[in-house]
Design a protein around this motif. Structure first.
Motif, PDB file in Angstrom:
ATOM      1  N   ALA A  20       0.641  -1.130  -0.185  1.00  0.00           N
ATOM      2  CA  ALA A  20      -0.083   0.081   0.044  1.00  0.00           C
ATOM      3  C   ALA A  20       0.849   1.195   0.099  1.00  0.00           C
ATOM      4  O   ALA A  20       0.486   2.214  -0.599  1.00  0.00           O
ATOM      5  CB  ALA A  20      -1.109  -0.044   1.205  1.00  0.00           C
ATOM      6  N   LEU A  21       2.038   1.369   0.808  1.00  0.00           N
ATOM      7  CA  LEU A  21       2.982   2.398   0.850  1.00  0.00           C
ATOM      8  C   LEU A  21       3.541   2.724  -0.549  1.00  0.00           C
ATOM      9  O   LEU A  21       3.685   3.866  -0.805  1.00  0.00           O
ATOM     10  CB  LEU A  21       3.678   2.313   1.866  1.00  0.00           C
ATOM     11  N   GLN A  22       4.007   1.447  -1.283  1.00  0.00           N
ATOM     12  CA  GLN A  22       4.517   1.802  -2.241  1.00  0.00           C
ATOM     13  C   GLN A  22       3.850   2.304  -3.444  1.00  0.00           C
ATOM     14  O   GLN A  22       4.339   2.904  -4.414  1.00  0.00           O
ATOM     15  CB  GLN A  22       5.052   0.158  -2.821  1.00  0.00           C
ATOM     16  N   ARG A  23       2.515   2.114  -3.446  1.00  0.00           N
ATOM     17  CA  ARG A  23       1.660   2.438  -4.265  1.00  0.00           C
ATOM     18  C   ARG A  23       0.987   3.792  -3.609  1.00  0.00           C
ATOM     19  O   ARG A  23       0.193   4.381  -4.707  1.00  0.00           O
ATOM     20  CB  ARG A  23       0.324   1.584  -4.341  1.00  0.00           C
ATOM     21  N   GLY A  24       1.568   4.480  -2.916  1.00  0.00           N
ATOM     22  CA  GLY A  24       1.129   5.987  -2.375  1.00  0.00           C
ATOM     23  C   GLY A  24       0.038   6.023  -1.697  1.00  0.00           C
ATOM     24  O   GLY A  24      -0.483   7.175  -1.328  1.00  0.00           O
ATOM     25  N   HIS A  25      -0.615   5.150  -0.937  1.00  0.00           N
ATOM     26  CA  HIS A  25      -1.658   5.160  -0.255  1.00  0.00           C
ATOM     27  C   HIS A  25      -1.241   5.578   1.081  1.00  0.00           C
ATOM     28  O   HIS A  25       0.224   5.350   1.485  1.00  0.00           O
ATOM     29  CB  HIS A  25      -2.499   3.703  -0.151  1.00  0.00           C
ATOM     30  N   ARG A  26      -2.196   6.107   1.866  1.00  0.00           N
ATOM     31  CA  ARG A  26      -1.777   6.537   3.445  1.00  0.00           C
ATOM     32  C   ARG A  26      -2.407   5.222   4.128  1.00  0.00           C
ATOM     33  O   ARG A  26      -3.538   4.862   4.209  1.00  0.00           O
ATOM     34  CB  ARG A  26      -2.607   7.611   3.913  1.00  0.00           C
TER      35      ARG A  26
END
Length: 216
Positions: A20-26
């Motif tokens: 999720a972080l790699q995809r830019g989500h918080r």
């Protein structure tokens, strides 16, 4: 999106957090241990909160777009899978947000010519006696979720062998235990994470369960 991940320090939860972080989500990572939460990758989009998942309020849940239930339980407390699912649903009855994503087990998948539940094979295996309560309770969790029509939920099951590892190309299915061309029924945590984030970003399943396995 704002994504809450319950059980964010576990095998599945940590992989989903990373993806999720790699995809830019918080990401709001929920776990019981401050020390384990501190081992998650440093990222400006990551917030951690040490708390019991059962202490989460409706307000906490509705502050995010998606809640991923990746909580793992020891066999002697496997009933907590059902308890947490019922509590999350109860908090969100009659709502469409946040979306609830449940990481389920392989035991509720069907296999064989007679389409029996895979958990029935596990119940006959003496080697599974020490952990059989987990797939049994995850089956009960799915059985409960299938009655829920007024909450936005989806469930995802791995293949028979679910272990830590990098992502592979995905095999996707519905209720059948998946086996790849090599005859293996395997899902790595990385593959599960990709499937979860793909479903979060592009929803293809509503109030149902699907399954994912490694293609190779």
């Amino acid at each position: 999106m704002n994504i809450m991940i319950i059980g964010a320090t576990g095998m599945a939860g940590s992989a989903i957090t990373k993806e999720a972080l790699q995809r830019g989500h918080r990401v709001l990572a929920i776990g019981r241990s401050e020390e384990k939460l501190a081992t998650l990758p440093t990222n400006p989009n990551l917030t951690t909160k040490a708390t019991d998942a059962f202490a989460l309020t409706t307000k906490d849940l509705q502050a995010v777009d998606v809640v991923v239930d990746a909580m793992a339980c020891p066999p002697d407390q496997a009933y907590l899978h059902v308890d947490l699912a019922t509590q999350l649903v109860a908090r969100l009855r009659g709502t469409t947000s946040p979306r609830l994503v449940f990481i389920l087990g392989a035991g509720s998948l069907r296999t064989g010519a007679d389409q029996h539940l895979f958990v029935r094979d596990l119940e006959k295996d003496p080697a599974a006696a020490s952990f059989i309560a987990v797939p049994q309770n995850q089956l009960a969790e799915l059985t409960f979720l299938q009655t829920v029509k007024n909450v936005n939920w989806v469930g995802i099951s791995p293949a028979a062998d679910f272990h830590a590892g990098p992502a592979s190309r995905l095999l996707l299915g519905d209720d059948q235990l998946l086996v790849n061309a090599a005859g293996d029924s395997v899902t790595t945590s990385g593959t599960m994470a990709v499937a979860v984030l793909d479903e979060i970003e592009q929803p293809n399943h509503q109030q149902t369960r699907f399954t994912v396995a490694n293609q190779a």
